[in-house]
Every structure is written in structure tokens, then in C-alpha cells.
Write a protein that holds these residues in place. Structure first.
Motif, mmCIF file in Angstrom:
data_model
loop_
_atom_site.group_PDB
_atom_site.id
_atom_site.type_symbol
_atom_site.label_atom_id
_atom_site.label_comp_id
_atom_site.label_asym_id
_atom_site.label_seq_id
_atom_site.Cartn_x
_atom_site.Cartn_y
_atom_site.Cartn_z
ATOM 1 N N UNK A 110 26.348 43.318 82.298
ATOM 2 C CA UNK A 110 26.158 42.136 83.140
ATOM 3 C C UNK A 110 26.687 42.282 84.556
ATOM 4 N N UNK A 111 27.515 43.294 84.797
ATOM 5 C CA UNK A 111 28.169 43.371 86.112
ATOM 6 C C UNK A 111 27.907 44.709 86.799
ATOM 7 N N UNK A 112 28.259 45.814 86.137
ATOM 8 C CA UNK A 112 28.181 47.103 86.814
ATOM 9 C C UNK A 112 26.737 47.541 87.058
ATOM 10 N N UNK A 113 25.889 47.521 86.014
ATOM 11 C CA UNK A 113 24.514 47.982 86.180
ATOM 12 C C UNK A 113 23.719 47.095 87.143
ATOM 13 N N UNK A 114 23.825 45.736 87.052
ATOM 14 C CA UNK A 114 23.125 44.923 88.076
ATOM 15 C C UNK A 114 23.601 45.210 89.497
ATOM 16 N N UNK A 115 24.881 45.532 89.644
ATOM 17 C CA UNK A 115 25.394 45.817 90.987
ATOM 18 C C UNK A 115 24.843 47.149 91.515
ATOM 19 N N UNK A 116 24.797 48.147 90.627
ATOM 20 C CA UNK A 116 24.295 49.443 91.059
ATOM 21 C C UNK A 116 22.784 49.441 91.249
ATOM 22 N N UNK A 117 22.080 48.661 90.452
ATOM 23 C CA UNK A 117 20.621 48.667 90.494
ATOM 24 C C UNK A 117 20.059 47.702 91.529
ATOM 25 N N UNK A 168 15.922 31.800 70.167
ATOM 26 C CA UNK A 168 14.850 32.797 70.089
ATOM 27 C C UNK A 168 14.865 33.761 71.288
ATOM 28 N N UNK A 169 15.970 33.761 72.024
ATOM 29 C CA UNK A 169 16.020 34.612 73.215
ATOM 30 C C UNK A 169 15.969 36.092 72.868
ATOM 31 N N UNK A 170 16.418 36.440 71.650
ATOM 32 C CA UNK A 170 16.434 37.851 71.269
ATOM 33 C C UNK A 170 15.036 38.435 71.133
ATOM 34 N N UNK A 171 13.998 37.582 71.072
ATOM 35 C CA UNK A 171 12.629 38.062 70.895
ATOM 36 C C UNK A 171 11.900 38.254 72.220
ATOM 37 N N UNK A 172 12.609 38.032 73.317
ATOM 38 C CA UNK A 172 11.997 38.196 74.626
ATOM 39 C C UNK A 172 12.501 39.480 75.273
ATOM 40 N N UNK A 173 11.645 40.217 75.952
ATOM 41 C CA UNK A 173 12.085 41.467 76.606
ATOM 42 C C UNK A 173 13.163 41.238 77.646
ATOM 43 N N UNK A 174 13.183 40.061 78.261
ATOM 44 C CA UNK A 174 14.184 39.801 79.279
ATOM 45 C C UNK A 174 15.605 39.760 78.740
ATOM 46 N N UNK A 175 15.755 39.661 77.414
ATOM 47 C CA UNK A 175 17.091 39.639 76.820
ATOM 48 C C UNK A 175 17.691 41.027 76.703
ATOM 49 N N UNK A 176 16.941 42.053 77.090
ATOM 50 C CA UNK A 176 17.408 43.437 76.942
ATOM 51 C C UNK A 176 17.381 44.164 78.296
ATOM 52 N N UNK A 232 18.158 46.777 80.937
ATOM 53 C CA UNK A 232 18.593 48.177 80.819
ATOM 54 C C UNK A 232 18.624 48.624 79.352
ATOM 55 N N UNK A 233 17.771 47.995 78.545
ATOM 56 C CA UNK A 233 17.609 48.302 77.120
ATOM 57 C C UNK A 233 18.901 48.058 76.324
ATOM 58 N N UNK A 234 19.719 47.157 76.806
ATOM 59 C CA UNK A 234 20.966 46.813 76.123
ATOM 60 C C UNK A 234 20.827 45.437 75.500
ATOM 61 N N UNK A 235 21.069 45.286 74.191
ATOM 62 C CA UNK A 235 20.916 43.983 73.525
ATOM 63 C C UNK A 235 22.040 43.037 73.921
ATOM 64 N N UNK A 236 21.838 41.728 73.711
ATOM 65 C CA UNK A 236 22.923 40.768 73.973
ATOM 66 C C UNK A 236 24.124 41.053 73.090
ATOM 67 N N UNK A 237 25.291 40.661 73.565
ATOM 68 C CA UNK A 237 26.516 40.979 72.836
ATOM 69 C C UNK A 237 26.591 40.243 71.512
ATOM 70 N N UNK A 238 26.002 39.037 71.425
ATOM 71 C CA UNK A 238 26.090 38.308 70.162
ATOM 72 C C UNK A 238 25.295 39.007 69.064
ATOM 73 N N UNK A 239 24.247 39.755 69.437
ATOM 74 C CA UNK A 239 23.520 40.515 68.418
ATOM 75 C C UNK A 239 24.379 41.641 67.851
ATOM 76 N N UNK A 240 25.132 42.306 68.706
ATOM 77 C CA UNK A 240 26.040 43.342 68.217
ATOM 78 C C UNK A 240 27.132 42.751 67.328
ATOM 79 N N UNK A 241 27.641 41.563 67.717
ATOM 80 C CA UNK A 241 28.709 40.938 66.940
ATOM 81 C C UNK A 241 28.218 40.420 65.596
ATOM 82 N N UNK A 242 26.916 40.191 65.443
ATOM 83 C CA UNK A 242 26.383 39.634 64.204
ATOM 84 C C UNK A 242 26.113 40.691 63.138
#
Length: 487
Positions: free
Chosen positions: A231-238, A413-421, A423-433
């Protein structure tokens, strides 16, 4: 009639000479005039004992430091006045200064209250060294785990254990009785060889919390680093977008629920693994692996750390609206709505989403609070085994389920949209689940009748035939009736 009224209903037993009897109570001496000596003397006087304190220079001790009734004398005079018990409240490096009192201490009980100077130092314990210096005295190790504050607090400070050991059973029994009279709970640890462990006990800092705290800290670092990268480093660099202002509060608030959810899953995962081991082995009489044993013993600490993260998440969430950035974002959203000409921004779907995830989060937090309260010894001891199991297991899985629902409704249903990923990184709540869902599915799988009944039989003593020795002449254990689903 008056004579009958004055006659006691029960005959009194002969007086015990070891019991204090007001002014005629036994005299206990304390060598040393430091803080511990003052606190111990106050506790002894309050319990009816006569106390004599021995100091190297009694005239240099300021008046009023010791309670009324305590005599302050020289060390030799104090030892001579003692009837049997003498507390050595001096540092171990000064033990050699007491050698001149060897004759006066002959036949008396020396209570060593010193602590070790460090952990795993090796060599002789302080009490063993004292026993060598005074071979004609009985040395008892004890009261070193009790602080001066605990001695001053009186009998209303709850149950506090006093670890005691000695090679002389009679002397140890005397000190055990004294600890009971002072309102403590004495624990007999055997001979004087255990004195090293007793001396090191006050130096150990939360021995059962090291692994759980390290696990929780590593989880926090992982999720915080993942959010910082995504959320911070990659958006800043890109894109050159500056989101570093989110580090102190927003990123921490997104990290805490993930850590709390995963830590809560780690509380119940070892129980599932233990059930799998028992089902696979067909017996409960084989030890679990050491790592699983240690994990099972740390579930309480993991649960409390999960509760701590949940509390911090709740506090951080309530503070989100107090941020200056939140005010700016609200103004910008209102300006864009006015500029777009939108008069009615009501979204039924988003209203349901927010209400559902907030409701599940509040309920889960409430159940988790109940689990934390029942883990307190004063509360847990008031519950029987069935009640405690229901709270810690039944309500524990309820808290885990509600926490999972809280995260699912938050994600919607945000996990089903490409915008939720990005840099191809899933949301943190998906990893925590991932881990909590695995634990919940595993618990559901073990609730199947074919596994539940077999596991219940194993835990009641039933063993698979492959574990029974051949030509067993002993009568077999009573086997509960088989169910159609047993395998």
C-alpha cells in the motif's frame, strides 16, 4: 448457671509451643536490617510473634523504621535471643561475616532468603554454601520468592506461594507451618539440592510467554511489512503516490486484526493436531511430539495476546475518525459528490456490509473478552471442568467463527475484482483468513460421527487392536457400544 455458660462446648487441646501466644509467643530473629527485614518483621509481629532484629551497627539504624514491638540488637544478641528460627536477610557475599556466630547458631534453624545473582551460573547455591559454613545448624531455603511489598500487604493479597526446601524434615516442617501462619501457601520442593532452582525462580522473566510473544511479534512484522510493501512502497515507486502518512495509524490498524485472527487460530490448531495424532495412532497412551506438547501448553498465552491485539484494533478503529486526514477525505468526497450533482448517495449494499461486519466484530470481541476473563485463575477456579471446557472450547470456536465472518463481511465481494490485487498482491484479510478457515474446516471435519465417536472412545481408554499385546491374559477394558459410523 454461670459456671455452665463459662464451660467451653469442646475441650481445648494442649497448647502448642510453636504457636504464638501474644507476649509469650516464640522469639524469631532476623539477621539484617534492610527492606526485606523490616517487611518480614512487620508481618511476623502482625501474626503474633516476637521479633528480634540483629544489625552490625544497631545504633546507626534510624528510629521508626521497624514496627513497635521489634527489638533492635546486635547480631550476636539477636541470635542468642532466638528460640529456634533465625532468618538470614543479608547478601550471600556477607555470609562469611557470620562465621563468628557459629556457636550461637548451633542447633537452630537458619532460613536463607537470598536470591541468585544470575541464571545458569552453576556452582553452589547460596543455601548450600550457608549449610557448609554452619554444619551444626539446619538450613532451610525459603521466602526468597516473596517480595517485601507482598510481606507488607498482609493476608489480603491473595494466595502467594512460598517455595521451601531443606535436608532436615523437622526444620522444614517448622518453616512450612510458619509460612501458613503468615498467610502464604508453602510448597515443599524436597531437599536442599533444589535450592538453586528456588533461588533462580524470581529471576525468570515470564518463562511461558517467550514463544507466544515472539510468534505474535513475527506475525505483526510480517503483516505490517506486507502492507507497507503493497500500500505504500510500491505505489510510491510506481506512481509517485505518497501514502507514508498511513504508517503510524492506518497500517497498524490493518495489521492488528490480521495478527489477532491468526493468533486465535493458533490457539485451536494444536488441539486439532493432537486429535489427528490420536486418531492415527489409535491410542491416547503415546506421547505427542515435544513441539506439540509445548504448543499445547502455550495456548492460554496465545489467546491473551490475540485478545490484546483485538482490543488495540478496537481502540485504533475508534480513533480513525479523529485523524486530520479523515476530515480531509470527508471534505473531498463531499466536494466530488456536489460537483457530480449526486443528491442521494445511499447504497443499500454498502449499508448491509458495514452493519454486518461491525456486528460480527462486536460479537466476536465480546466472546473473546469472556474467554480472556475466564482465563484468570480467580475466575477459572470457580468453574467446574465442564463449564471451563464449554467456555474455552465451545465459545472459543464461536469467537473464531465470528471473527472470520467479520473479515469476510469486511471484504464483501471485493476479492473477486482485479482491482483488489495491485501488483498481484492479495488483500491482507485474505492472507489472514487462510489459517483460521483451515482450523474451522478441520474442526467441522472432526465433528463427523465416524470420527467424533472414535475419538471419544480413544480418549476414554479404548485402543486399536494393533496396540494390544498378544495373548493378553488381563481382562479387556470395557468397550463402549459401537455406533454404525465407527471405523
Amino acid at each position: 448457671m454461670q459456671t455452665d455458660m463459662k464451660t467451653p462446648l469442646l475441650p481445648s487441646s494442649a497448647p502448642d509451643p510453636s504457636e504464638p501466644g501474644g507476649p509469650g509467643g516464640p522469639v524469631i530473629s532476623i539477621i539484617g536490617s534492610g527492606d526485606f527485614s523490616r517487611s518480614l518483621s512487620a508481618r511476623l509481629v502482625a501474626c503474633g510473634f516476637r521479633v528480634v532484629v540483629g544489625s552490625r551497627a544497631p545504633r546507626r539504624v534510624a528510629g521508626g523504621l521497624f514496627p513497635a514491638g521489634v527489638e533492635l540488637l546486635t547480631q550476636r544478641e539477636a541470635v542468642e535471643r532466638a528460640e529456634r528460627l533465625v532468618f538470614t536477610a543479608v547478601y550471600p557475599e556477607h555470609y562469611h561475616t557470620l562465621v563468628g556466630l557459629r556457636e550461637q547458631l548451633e542447633g537452630k534453624v537458619l532460613v536463607d532468603v537470598s536470591n541468585a545473582t544470575g541464571l545458569n551460573r552453576g556452582g553452589q547455591a547460596n543455601a548450600e554454601r550457608l549449610a557448609e559454613l554452619f554444619p551444626q545448624s539446619s538450613v532451610v531455603k525459603g521466602f526468597n520468592s516473596v517480595s517485601a511489598w507482598a510481606l507488607q500487604a498482609g493476608a489480603h493479597d491473595g494466595s502467594r506461594q512460598v517455595l521451601i526446601c531443606s535436608d532436615c524434615s523437622d526444620s522444614k516442617s517448622t518453616v512450612l507451618q510458619l509460612a501458613c501462619r503468615l498467610g502464604f501457601s508453602p510448597v515443599d520442593l524436597g531437599g536442599l539440592c533444589a535450592s538453586r532452582d528456588i533461588e533462580e525462580a524470581p529471576l525468570i522473566l515470564f518463562p511461558s510467554w517467550g514463544g507466544p510473544v515472539l510468534t505474535t511479534f513475527l506475525l505483526f512484522l510480517f503483516f505490517y511489512g506486507y502492507l507497507f510493501l503493497r500500500n505504500i512502497l510500491l505505489p510510491y515507486l510506481d506512481e509517485g503516490r505518497n501514502n507514508f502518512y498511513e504508517l503510524p495509524l492506518v497500517t497498524v490498524n490493518e495489521t492488528l486484526p490480521a495478527v489477532s485472527l491468526v493468533t486465535l487460530a493458533l490457539v485451536y490448531l494444536p488441539g486439532l493436531l493432537a486429535a489427528v495424532f490420536q486418531l492415527g495412532r489409535g491410542t491416547k497412551y503415546k506421547r505427542f511430539p515435544d513441539w506439540l506438547d509445548r504448543w499445547l501448553c502455550r495456548r492460554k498465552e496465545l489467546g491473551l495476546l490475540s485478545f490484546l491485539c483485538a482490543v488495540l484494533h478496537a481502540v485504533y478503529s475508534m480513533c480513525l475518525t479523529l485523524r486530520r486526514a479523515a476530515g480531509y477525505n470527508l471534505l473531498n468526497a463531499a466536494y466530488r459528490q456536489v460537483k457530480a450533482g449526486v443528491e442521494h448517495s445511499w447504497s443499500e449494499q454498502m449499508v448491509w456490509r458495514s452493519d454486518l461486519y461491525l456486528s460480527c466484530g462486536i460479537l466476536g470481541f465480546g466472546v473473546l473478552t469472556l474467554l480472556a476473563i475466564t482465563s484468570l485463575p480467580s475466575v477459572g477456579n470457580a468453574l467446574n471442568w465442564r463449564e471451563f471446557t464449554f467456555v474455552q472450547s465451545g465459545l472459543g470456536y464461536a469467537a473464531l467463527t465470528l471473527s472470520i465472518m467479520h473479515a469476510l463481511f469486511f471484504g464483501w465481494d471485493f476479492a473477486f475484482f482485479p482491482g483488489a490485487y495491485p501488483y498481484y498482491l492479495p488483500p491482507v484479510y485474505l492472507l489472514a483468513l487462510v489459517l483460521p478457515c483451515v482450523v474451522l474446516l478441520g474442526r467441522t471435519f472432526l465433528a463427523l460421527p465416524c470420527l467424533m465417536f472414535r475419538l471419544a472412545k480413544i480418549r476414554r481408554g479404548w485402543e486399536s487392536p494393533r496396540h494390544r499385546p498378544p495373548n493378553n491374559q488381563e481382562p479387556p477394558e470395557e468397550d463402549p457400544p459401537r455406533h454404525p459410523g465407527d471405523v
